[in-house]
Design a protein around this motif. Structure first.
Motif, PDB file in Angstrom:
ATOM      1  N   ARG A   1     -40.584  74.055  18.391  1.00 48.86           N
ATOM      2  CA  ARG A   1     -39.542  74.144  19.418  1.00 48.86           C
ATOM      3  C   ARG A   1     -40.082  74.901  20.625  1.00 48.86           C
ATOM      4  NH1 ARG A   1     -33.225  74.603  17.720  1.00 48.86           N
ATOM      5  NH2 ARG A   1     -32.450  73.400  19.516  1.00 48.86           N
ATOM      6  N   GLY A   2     -41.021  74.256  21.328  1.00 44.99           N
ATOM      7  CA  GLY A   2     -41.650  74.879  22.492  1.00 44.99           C
ATOM      8  C   GLY A   2     -41.026  74.501  23.806  1.00 44.99           C
ATOM      9  N   GLY A   3     -39.933  73.724  23.773  1.00 43.92           N
ATOM     10  CA  GLY A   3     -39.251  73.351  25.001  1.00 43.92           C
ATOM     11  C   GLY A   3     -39.744  72.040  25.591  1.00 43.92           C
ATOM     12  N   TRP A   4     -39.017  71.619  26.619  1.00 42.68           N
ATOM     13  CA  TRP A   4     -39.318  70.370  27.349  1.00 42.68           C
ATOM     14  C   TRP A   4     -39.242  70.660  28.838  1.00 42.68           C
ATOM     15  CZ3 TRP A   4     -35.085  67.466  29.814  1.00 42.68           C
ATOM     16  CH2 TRP A   4     -35.513  66.280  30.440  1.00 42.68           C
ATOM     17  N   ILE A   5     -40.237  70.170  29.556  1.00 49.91           N
ATOM     18  CA  ILE A   5     -40.293  70.330  31.008  1.00 49.91           C
ATOM     19  C   ILE A   5     -40.014  68.987  31.663  1.00 49.91           C
ATOM     20  CG2 ILE A   5     -41.783  70.869  32.971  1.00 49.91           C
ATOM     21  CD1 ILE A   5     -43.371  72.698  31.021  1.00 49.91           C
ATOM     22  N   GLN A   6     -39.027  68.942  32.544  1.00 50.79           N
ATOM     23  CA  GLN A   6     -38.803  67.743  33.357  1.00 50.79           C
ATOM     24  C   GLN A   6     -39.354  68.017  34.740  1.00 50.79           C
ATOM     25  OE1 GLN A   6     -34.746  66.291  34.002  1.00 50.79           O
ATOM     26  NE2 GLN A   6     -35.528  64.199  33.829  1.00 50.79           N
ATOM     27  N   ALA A   7     -40.329  67.212  35.135  1.00 49.83           N
ATOM     28  CA  ALA A   7     -41.155  67.514  36.302  1.00 49.83           C
ATOM     29  C   ALA A   7     -40.841  66.599  37.479  1.00 49.83           C
ATOM     30  CB  ALA A   7     -42.634  67.372  35.928  1.00 49.83           C
ATOM     31  N   GLY A   8     -40.844  67.183  38.659  1.00 47.24           N
ATOM     32  CA  GLY A   8     -40.643  66.428  39.890  1.00 47.24           C
ATOM     33  C   GLY A   8     -41.921  66.350  40.702  1.00 47.24           C
ATOM     34  N   ASN A   9     -42.333  65.142  41.061  1.00 48.99           N
ATOM     35  CA  ASN A   9     -43.558  64.940  41.836  1.00 48.99           C
ATOM     36  C   ASN A   9     -43.343  65.108  43.332  1.00 48.99           C
ATOM     37  OD1 ASN A   9     -43.256  62.923  39.482  1.00 48.99           O
ATOM     38  ND2 ASN A   9     -45.477  63.169  39.652  1.00 48.99           N
ATOM     39  N   LYS A  10     -42.118  64.828  43.784  1.00 51.97           N
ATOM     40  CA  LYS A  10     -41.827  64.840  45.209  1.00 51.97           C
ATOM     41  C   LYS A  10     -40.709  65.841  45.504  1.00 51.97           C
ATOM     42  CE  LYS A  10     -44.603  61.265  45.781  1.00 51.97           C
ATOM     43  NZ  LYS A  10     -44.140  59.955  46.228  1.00 51.97           N
ATOM     44  N   ARG A  11     -40.677  66.295  46.739  1.00 55.39           N
ATOM     45  CA  ARG A  11     -39.657  67.271  47.110  1.00 55.39           C
ATOM     46  C   ARG A  11     -38.250  66.684  46.995  1.00 55.39           C
ATOM     47  NH1 ARG A  11     -42.178  71.638  48.945  1.00 55.39           N
ATOM     48  NH2 ARG A  11     -40.208  72.598  49.577  1.00 55.39           N
TER      49      ARG A  11
END
Length: 423
Positions: free
Chosen positions: A121-131
């Motif tokens: 259970r290390g978490g999940w990152i939702q990533a944004g490439n653009k501003r």
């Protein structure tokens, strides 16, 4: 010289124990509830029905976890594609609450049953490439935070530290989430369901399903019949048109391509997702990635509608890997799986006839959602507990479904163009 055939063994199949030995059904039988499909949803439903004392039988065409359940990225992500405020308005707060705890449900089940599936259970990152992505990501995070989720915002520098990847402008970390070995999970659920008293059969494709004497009759391709009072269709992207034409046409079956690298060096491990999180991009046609078995970097993304036949079919995905992490990663495994997508990215939960339940279209949230939904469907069938998501009384088929490879391919090119044009 003829090129050698492409080895499409997944890293999951390469690192899983032997599959549970489930026999084919050779004689006609009866059950109170028949579950068709041996993926996460079907196995969870059968397990929880058996634990509730219900006489349940499960029929699977191949073996437990054969489809997307055993080939996905193993990311345990709570929630649905819609933000919480939208879910409240769409289906009610009970649906939002259910969606928000799907990861809790799965990890608690794994712990209770003692399933060895490398759960972390290390978490999940939702990533944004653009501003342009950042406002939507922050709004999503804030809405879940208001509902008690343990989350944090990551600026560009924080994203670089958390992922080790290049080019992300920001994103958020959801600590409710995690990762696991999906094929080991499928095998563990099958063994637990069998121990609880469920009758599980593999190599037993159902050819037709029809109403019969107030219940249902399933005819197998090999000849036997199963009669049951109630049926759960848990075939998702693998629903044959001969079994339920409307359900088969309710989703677009798409291919998700995945690759895994050779084991990373200590230096690479120190900078690639060092906190143990899994990650995915918010781009319309983005990637998802994590550290997998044997400390390999895994990355997946949308593939073509045709099945891959050569290593070069994975070139676009390998280019994404290089764009994120640079050179120095050698790919050792390439594979693909079929997933069920809907145009609005919403699950289809249907009760189109008395005694018949069906769910399809998990849209990339299938690991946690399908297990939790199987538990909820079992509670509904065994005790009359209301379903957390309202069930439609009809199955909404997509128009011109047979042309989905054509318009789906056009849509992917269009979305990729929009991704490039975003700022």
């Amino acid at each position: 010289m003829t090129a050698s055939p492409l080895n499409l063994q997944s890293i999951w199949a390469a690192t899983a124990p032997a599959a549970p030995v489930l026999p084919p059904l050779r004689e006609s039988a009866r059950a109170d509830v028949l579950v068709i499909g041996g993926g996460f949803q079907g196995l969870s439903t059968a397990l929880h029905l058996a634990e509730a004392g219900v006489d349940v039988m499960l029929l699977e065409t191949e073996q437990a976890g054969f489809g997307a359940s055993g080939r996905n990225g193993g990311q345990v992500i709570p929630g649905l594609k819609d933000d919480p405020d939208v879910l409240d308005a769409l289906w009610g707060p009970q649906a939002t609450e259910f969606a928000g705890r799907t990861a809790d449900t799965l990890f608690a089940l794994v712990e209770r049953l003692g399933i060895d599936c490398d759960a972390e259970r290390g978490g999940w990152i939702q990533a944004g490439n653009k501003r342009v992505h950042l406002a939507g990501l922050r709004a999503r995070m804030t809405q879940w935070q208001a509902r008690g989720a343990d989350v944090d915002w990551l600026d560009a520098a924080g994203m670089a530290r958390a992922t080790g990847a290049r080019g992300f402008q920001g994103g958020w970390l959801d600590r409710r989430a995690g990762k696991l070995h999906p094929l080991k999970l499928a095998y563990g659920l099958a063994e637990a369901a069998r121990r609880a008293g469920a009758r599980l059969y593999a190599g037993s494709p159902v050819e037709t399903l029809e109403r019969a004497q107030g219940g249902w009759r399933a005819r197998l391709a090999a000849g036997p019949e199963v009669t049951a009072d109630r049926v759960v269709l848990a075939t998702n992207a693998y629903t044959p048109g001969t079994l339920d034409r409307a359900l088969a046409r309710a989703v677009v079956p798409a291919h998700s391509f995945q690759i895994a690298t050779e084991p990373l060096s200590d230096e690479q491990l120190s900078r690639v997702l060092p906190g143990g999180a899994c990650a995915s991009e918010i781009r319309r046609v983005g990637t998802y990635f994590r550290i997998g078995p044997e400390n390999r970097l895994m990355i997946g993304g949308r593939g073509s509608f045709s099945e891959p036949r050569r290593a070069s079919d994975f070139a676009a995905l390998e280019a994404e890997l290089a764009a994120l992490y640079g050179p120095g990663f050698k790919v050792s495994h390439r594979w693909f799986g079929r997933v069920a997508m809907t145009p609005d990215h919403r699950i289809r939960l249907c009760a189109p006839a008395p005694g018949l339940l069906a769910a399809t279209g998990f849209n990339g949230r299938g690991v946690a959602l399908s297990v939790a939904l199987g538990q909820a469907m079992a509670a509904h069938l065994a005790r009359g507990t209301p379903l957390p998501i309202p069930a439609d009384t009809r199955i909404r088929s997509l128009p011109l479904h047979g042309l989905h490879p054509v318009y789906g391919g056009i849509a992917i090119h269009y979305y990729r163009l929009r991704d490039r044009l975003d700022r």
